[in-house]
Design an enzyme around this catalytic site. Sequence first.
Site, PDB file in Angstrom:
ATOM      1  N   THR A   1      -5.062  10.683  -0.713  1.00  0.00           N
ATOM      2  CA  THR A   1      -6.271  10.616   0.032  1.00  0.00           C
ATOM      3  C   THR A   1      -6.533  11.593   1.098  1.00  0.00           C
ATOM      4  OG1 THR A   1      -5.492   9.049   1.536  1.00  0.00           O
ATOM      5  CG2 THR A   1      -6.168   7.940  -0.426  1.00  0.00           C
TER       6      THR A   1
ATOM      7  N   HIS B   1       0.733  -1.198  -0.020  1.00  0.00           N
ATOM      8  CA  HIS B   1       0.055   0.028   0.113  1.00  0.00           C
ATOM      9  C   HIS B   1       0.714   1.177   0.178  1.00  0.00           C
ATOM     10  CE1 HIS B   1      -3.359   2.429   0.242  1.00  0.00           C
ATOM     11  NE2 HIS B   1      -4.216   1.672   0.948  1.00  0.00           N
TER      12      HIS B   1
ATOM     13  N   TYR C   1     -14.372   6.218   8.851  1.00  0.00           N
ATOM     14  CA  TYR C   1     -13.417   6.648   7.835  1.00  0.00           C
ATOM     15  C   TYR C   1     -13.817   6.078   6.551  1.00  0.00           C
ATOM     16  CZ  TYR C   1      -8.689   6.966   5.569  1.00  0.00           C
ATOM     17  OH  TYR C   1      -7.511   7.283   4.785  1.00  0.00           O
TER      18      TYR C   1
END
Length: 774
Positions: free
Chosen positions: A604, A475, A591
């Site tokens: 993001t 990630h 979230y």
Amino acid sequence: MAEAHQAVAFQFTVGPDGIDLQLSHEALRQVYLSGLHSWKKKFIRFKNGILNGVYPGSAPGFMLVLAGYLGRAHYLKVDPSLGLLVKLVAKTSQLLFLFFIQYMSVQKQMLVGGVMVGTGLWIAIIFSMRTVLKGLLSWHGWMFAPHGKMTWQIRLWLILVNIFSGMQTPMLYSFQNSLPHLPVPSVKDTMRRYLESVQPLLSDEEHRRMQSLALDFEKNLGPKLQWYLKLKSWWASNYVSDWWEEYIYLRGRGPIMVNSNYYVMDFLYAFPTHLQAARAGNIIHAIMLYRRKLDRAQIKPLFALMNSVPLCSAQWERLFNTCRIPGQETDTVQHMSDSRHIVVHHRGRYFKVWMFYDGRLLLPREIEQQMERILADTSEPQPGEETLAALTAGDRVPWACARNAYLRHGKNKKSLDTVEKAAFFVTLDDTEQRPESLDHYAKSLLHGKCYDRWFDKSINLIVFKNGTMGLNAEHSWADAPIVGHLWEQVLSMDPVKLGYTADGHCRGEPHPNLPGPQRLQWNIPPECQTMIANSLSVAVALANDVDSHIIPFSDFGKGLIKKYKISPDAFIQLALQLAHYRDKGKFCLTYEASMTRLYREGRTETVRSCTMESCAFVRAMISNKTREEKLCLLTQAAKKHQQMYRLAMTGQGTDRHLFCLYVVSKYLGQDSPFLQEVLSEPWRLSTSQTPLQQGELFDLVNHPEYVTTGGGFGPVADDGYGVAYVIVGEKLINFHISSKCSSPETDSHRFGNNIRQAMLDMLNLFELDKKTLK
């Protein structure tokens, strides 16, 4: 082995008659073709660098400006060089590159000078257009306009954006220099938005306490920290992204398996072939074709609003040839400019497979041939080799220690370099996965056996024994939409463009002289094997604690939701709020990931989906309020969610600003009770939508079997849920739910049932008849 002989370009023997030199013409030919391929790639990158550097300029535009300027000078009978070249020659004639000019005629000097001045004018026009375009893209009023309405201001703005974007077809990175920088919100606005977001979660007394802490921060420490952030925003391309990558991802010392890596699944219903090697052949070839397009910057950049507003493409740069490298205090991301091989794992062995032969990319049937050779190899793993990859699944510090102590010398270093510098990693899994057991399929992609995926690689392709496959992605280097874009193109190519024969093999013929895969060699000492076993035990405990559940929700989809003028994402988020309250009997900090790629190097931002409006709607749904009252509250909550999502996308979110303020406070050594408390709050409901970015690639009307299952991630909090969802076509929404088995508060199957019921209950508010549902 054949490949070992062909790897030697020449051999020689020393005899009484002298040295007998024996050249291998085939090896020399492959060396020549490899070098030719490398130089072609360098030339393409050099050319693309120039084209991106002058965008929105182009060769026709340059000729037009030059011709116009010289034509104007000729018509007016003026010196096109403006006398600059004569002065330059007079002052710098001693320089070699200008020495020849003084031997030119006056007319030629004027022509050369005119070309130089015209080129300077063209460059000035390019930079002016780029500056104007950056200013235009900094305005986001279009995002806050009522849905479906196009005001004259927005129309005029769009016309200007299209004009200053240039006329030629842009490449992937063409707009990078024209994108605006992410703005830094004011401390006052961030405090206001934060206090508003936690209001439904706190009692009146707790909220007053937070107000006091926020006010103290806003008046005292906040402005000082804000000054440093402003300074960074002026200097850096993005004031968030580098710190986000370092402190959220690379400095984490816990396992990245489950906690950070995520997975992407295969088709939901289609099974293109039952042959493992054949499926691997087509998919690997499709991925390499995508990489070639990426190397040539031929991937179309993504746009918003009628294909006019470009999104940042920076995250594509490290999609391939990338590996996360463990460190004692922080990891690093290693990216190679090129890699001509992949590494394949099968039954505890590692194989290096070259992707090019005869100066070209291997065809699908040739890759299948290589996979068949690996599957037929009956050799046993070397001591410690079978579970070696468990080091990438466990804690980072032991992995860094083992790597430095035992894997950086001799054959271990060579083999490890081969793995880490591969284009990507492939696992030929010896298990079968079917849609009937989507939950087990998700867990296998997320963690497998904890030692059969190299979790540090940017992407791991997993191909199962029955031909089902999927991805596991690291990630830190990029976010899920980048991998999703790759996966959409790969899935669209596999069954249709590449296809299979009637018996399930890849189309084409095997190569008669293709060198086989090379088995990687290891010499892993007992001390290292002990460290591998320790990492494996940590990873297995983590994997066994994951409770995954997949719901293909097909009762209705976005088509029906949009008929009633509700945002599908807002509808789903409200359903999650309702489901969570029914599941736990309380609200929680929620979230939802939103992208900020309208800005350069944006990643993001967080949408705090639990709002006063959403809580009011949820309370109404479990009360005796009328349908009209519930529907009104649903509409209000959906509008609030859309507003928050738009603010997050346009750089006016809360959490990234607070995070960066916290980083600055740590650099300055000044602790903030407010920031400490804010950043320690757990996200007990973490959600993310995986967008379908290239819907035109799939004809779901005529081929509904080609719907994708989407992907998911592990739970973020020990007592919370992780929910990823993908909206596929008009009639399907897939939910990927994860939690921890060890938590008495969570149950992924129970939460899945609550989500399904919440979706149906919300739809019933519209009093739909059965014909509408169909």
